[in-house]
Design an enzyme around this catalytic site. Sequence first.
Site, PDB file in Angstrom:
ATOM      1  CG  LEU A   1      -2.003  -1.066   1.378  1.00  0.00           C
ATOM      2  CD1 LEU A   1      -2.584  -0.950   2.829  1.00  0.00           C
ATOM      3  CD2 LEU A   1      -3.195  -0.650   0.302  1.00  0.00           C
ATOM      4  N   GLY A   2       2.122   1.122   0.693  1.00  0.00           N
ATOM      5  CA  GLY A   2       2.730   2.306   0.812  1.00  0.00           C
ATOM      6  C   GLY A   2       4.042   2.017   1.477  1.00  0.00           C
TER       7      GLY A   2
ATOM      8  N   GLY B   1       7.299   3.598   4.026  1.00  0.00           N
ATOM      9  CA  GLY B   1       7.730   4.709   5.096  1.00  0.00           C
ATOM     10  C   GLY B   1       8.927   4.606   5.386  1.00  0.00           C
ATOM     11  N   GLY B   2       9.456   5.440   6.610  1.00  0.00           N
ATOM     12  CA  GLY B   2      10.816   5.250   7.209  1.00  0.00           C
ATOM     13  C   GLY B   2      10.793   4.089   7.842  1.00  0.00           C
TER      14      GLY B   2
ATOM     15  N   GLY C   1       9.387   0.800   6.849  1.00  0.00           N
ATOM     16  CA  GLY C   1       9.346  -0.145   6.109  1.00  0.00           C
ATOM     17  C   GLY C   1       7.929  -0.203   4.985  1.00  0.00           C
ATOM     18  CE  LYS C   2       8.969  -2.899  -0.082  1.00  0.00           C
ATOM     19  NZ  LYS C   2       9.338  -4.127  -0.962  1.00  0.00           N
ATOM     20  CB  VAL C   3       1.945  -0.070   4.686  1.00  0.00           C
ATOM     21  CG1 VAL C   3       0.624  -0.125   5.233  1.00  0.00           C
ATOM     22  CG2 VAL C   3       2.783   0.887   5.600  1.00  0.00           C
TER      23      VAL C   3
ATOM     24  CG  ASP D   1       7.345  12.781  11.083  1.00  0.00           C
ATOM     25  OD1 ASP D   1       7.548  13.824  10.339  1.00  0.00           O
ATOM     26  OD2 ASP D   1       7.715  11.604  10.614  1.00  0.00           O
TER      27      ASP D   1
END
Length: 961
Positions: free
Chosen positions: A632-633, A635-636, A638-640, A752
């Site tokens: 799905l995406g 980020g810092g 890891g993956k989602v 953040d």
Amino acid sequence: MLYMNAPLASACIDAMKQSKPRTMAATRWLLHICLAAAAAAGLLQVRAQPDSIGFISIDCGLPGTASYVDDTTKLSYAPDAVFTDAGSNHNISAEYMTPTLSKRYHNVRSFPDGVRNCYTLRSIVAGLKYLIRASFKYGNYDGLGRPPVFDLYVGVNLWSNVNVSSPDAEGILEAIVVVPDDFVQVCLVNTGSGTPFISALELRPMKSSLYPHANATQGLLLFDRRNFGPIDAADIVRYPDDPHDRVWVPLVDATTSWSSVSTARTVLNFNKASYEAPSKVMQTAITPRNASENIFFTWNSQLRPDDPTPGYVAVLYFAELDSLPSNAVRQFYINLNGELWYRSYSPYYLFTDTLHSLRPMRDYPQYNFSINATTNSTLPPIINAVEVFSVISTTNVGTDSQDVYAITAIKEMYRVQKNWMGDPCGPKTLKWDGLTCSYAISSTPRITRVNISFSGLDGDISSSFTNLKAIQYLDLSHNNLTGSVPDTLSQLPSLTVLDLTGNQLSGSIPQGLLKRSQDGSLNLRYGDNPNLCTNADSCHTVKGKSKLAVYIAVPVVLVVVIGLLVALLFYFLMRRKKQGSTNNTVKPQNETPVSHVPTGDTYVQSSLQLAENRRYTYKELKMITNNFQRVLGRGGFGKVYDGFLKDGTQVAVKLRSDSSNQGVKEFLAEAQILTRIHHKNLVSMIGYCKDGEYMALVYEYMSEGTLQEHIAGNDRNRRYLTWKQRLRIALESAQGLEYLHKGCNPPLIHRDVKATNILLNTKLEAKIADFGLSKTFNRDNEAHISTNTLVGTPGYVDPEYQATMQPTTKSDVYSFGVVLLELVTGRQAILFDPEPTSIIHWVRQRLARGNIEDVVDVRMRGDYDINSVWKAADIALKSTMQVSAQRPTMTDVVAQLQECLQLEEVRSRGDATASSRDPNSGYNAYATDGQSIDVSQSSSAFEMNHNLGRAPRMGIGPAPR
Ligand SMILES: *[C@@H]1O[C@H](CO)[C@@H](O)[C@H](O)[C@H]1NC(C)=O
Ligand SMILES: *[C@@H]1O[C@H](CO)[C@@H](O)[C@H](O)[C@H]1NC(C)=O
Ligand SMILES: *[C@@H]1O[C@H](CO)[C@@H](O)[C@H](O)[C@H]1NC(C)=O
Ligand SMILES: *[C@@H]1O[C@H](CO)[C@@H](O)[C@H](O)[C@H]1NC(C)=O
């Protein structure tokens, strides 16, 4: 126009009762502005900034640096030294220092030198409406016994002529104007009739919806503002009774030909009122003592040097103060100069209603209002208050703001001693000496030529010259300039003449300039600079120096490169070893309790007890995500991955990757935080996995992805968020953050906040995600929060946090402000324009030109309530103030955003039913009750507008009867 307590009475409204229409009695009510008596309580330090309610209150000529608190208003008045760099202080003459004289009038600042001298009021919001009030009491401060006559400007527009008729007169000039920049200058201009002086200067923010006649091109100049009905002439109403600090002066009837009526009950304003009268003013009214008589008031048109036919705007305030029995009727006509102005009006019980002219009234030497009862009325007419303004043109625009900043920096660096005060180019007659400007009709004036030769400049050539982007001619000859010639000057696109003759410049002529000189695009003059080398031979020594520098630099660079290579090699070796070990390890099904993991964060250490029923094994995750199939995406962390629980619930699984820079600690922090926070605007955690090396968090599924994708327009269907959707998202995100700050004890700082950390579900409801960097904020134990590493995302990081390394809840407010700007503009936090620019800077700069349309996302196609957008931009800019103390709290932000949303909802509702797009309806589209509009008019000069109007077009064209 001046309020005076001596002569000049024709400038005031003469109010009187008359029994026979059009026979004016000679009674005059002179104004007595004896505002606040002398005061001096606490001492405060001067700040050249608005106070917490946005007021700036300056006692001009007050010596020293200490402010004082005014006895009546409890507002703090500051000395003026930080607001102006010219003039001198004087006390008024002792004979005029009466015991009741307000402290503001005890001293003045006068400006004997130069034609134009200015006060600069900073840190205000570009494009918003302000009330600006200047006060003058001459008091024979200079012993000449002759009050001067001079002009007052607001920015580049003439505000008024100041003519203080007698030494003891107290004159007040007040304007309501839209300020185009984030600062405003009030300038006193010497017209050859004496030395300009000033006693006090006050600035009060107004909501944009108030005083709709004041817009970007037209200001309102107060002619008179009267409160009818008080018995005591000294009973002046201002702040705090009037939150906008208007000064309401009682009109007391000496002949007692009318009687006062009053109530102790609060008189309310309708929602969306355009004038917001203070209850204290509305609680009193007048009515003719003899019921068959009329209320009558009048004023004479006063020619202005700049406007032979000044337009007037009258605002009449009404509220019924008696609870009328059912058989009683109070109904009246309002006539202007003998013609019907408003037909059969009845005031509302304990609600303020206003009648005002829709367009400024012109062409009458005198304005006579009379109010008489209709035949059906059983009660005489009443009126509670009145304001009369004349309109002033504010169509002159100031110089391009980038040019202003550049030339101001130059002025300050060289302490230029010229008439460099106020706007550099405008008005033309007051342009700065040595400058030439271009005045195109369609754009702001630009500085095209700067001649500061023979001006004794010393020091380096200022880098600010490079910011005068429209400059064609720059003459710096015959000064004492030293240092080298900056090559950046060659990048000025229009520069055709650069004269550096006769200075003490050194070094060589930079390549870029030489090249432009050689190809003929630049006339470069640099003679008579003994230390400047103009050919290769004479530059020998300089070259020698630079060779030495290279020689030293090379080994340093080599060492660094070798070091880096070694480090990289080491890193890859270690990494490979680690991966190998991961692959070979059997994952234990039963884990050490996570609470044993040392984290350095007391909170996590002490109490991580995640519910076991929400714990998943790695194997289960594999099933949930169908072997980590759909990403799905990223980020810092890891993956989602996309996944489905056994019961079919769609989830998002965030799996910590090995190379993640978000460590075990952050993972645990997030998991821990998510177990204790529950709010509809925070992403909720369904479960977690801590299975050997594998760590994952299982969240509710947010089908619409991140806010960032929507702002960037990555939406697959090319749908753009409407303004209402944006406001909802902003409000919901703000509520999520407010919960972290207020609902959690100790407060939690997200650290953040950014558009990629705001997720949207199918209903476009916003939820804050990613608590990996969140920190508890414990006031008693600051040590826990002081960390050495700055975290956050470029473009969103609070500068104060960056400087102090101490995040606070206001750091989140700052980041949220950036998100809000992204929502308004549809642009990213850092945009390329063409250099990387912070969105904050970009918006501030553009709003400085006074037009919100310059910054609003064009994809919304103008489909929004302009005030709502202004307000949102204002909240965003306040939230992103440099100094955290000046930012609002999340609670404030939530409240303000709610108001924005209301404005927009009213508009979109109105859109559905009526044409609130009518250009004349901007301030008139709010229906607050069901009364039908009843407008009659005798000529177009007297168009009327009912403040509660439902039909936006009323008052224009013949009214339906
Ligand atoms: C301001 O109001 C005047 C009078 O209604 C109008 O002519 C003018 O166009 C308005 N200016 C702006 C910028 O809306
Ligand atoms: C009151 O005003 C109306 C409307 O202008 C007018 O017709 C009427 O004669 C006035 N009556 C008195 C008593 O002034
Ligand atoms: C006065 O009352 C009559 C009867 O109710 C009505 O027709 C008339 O319009 C009223 N006049 C005004 C000015 O309201
Ligand atoms: C430069 O400075 C010197 C001394 O500081 C002064 O005598 C001279 O007049 C200055 N030259 C110019 C052109 O201002």
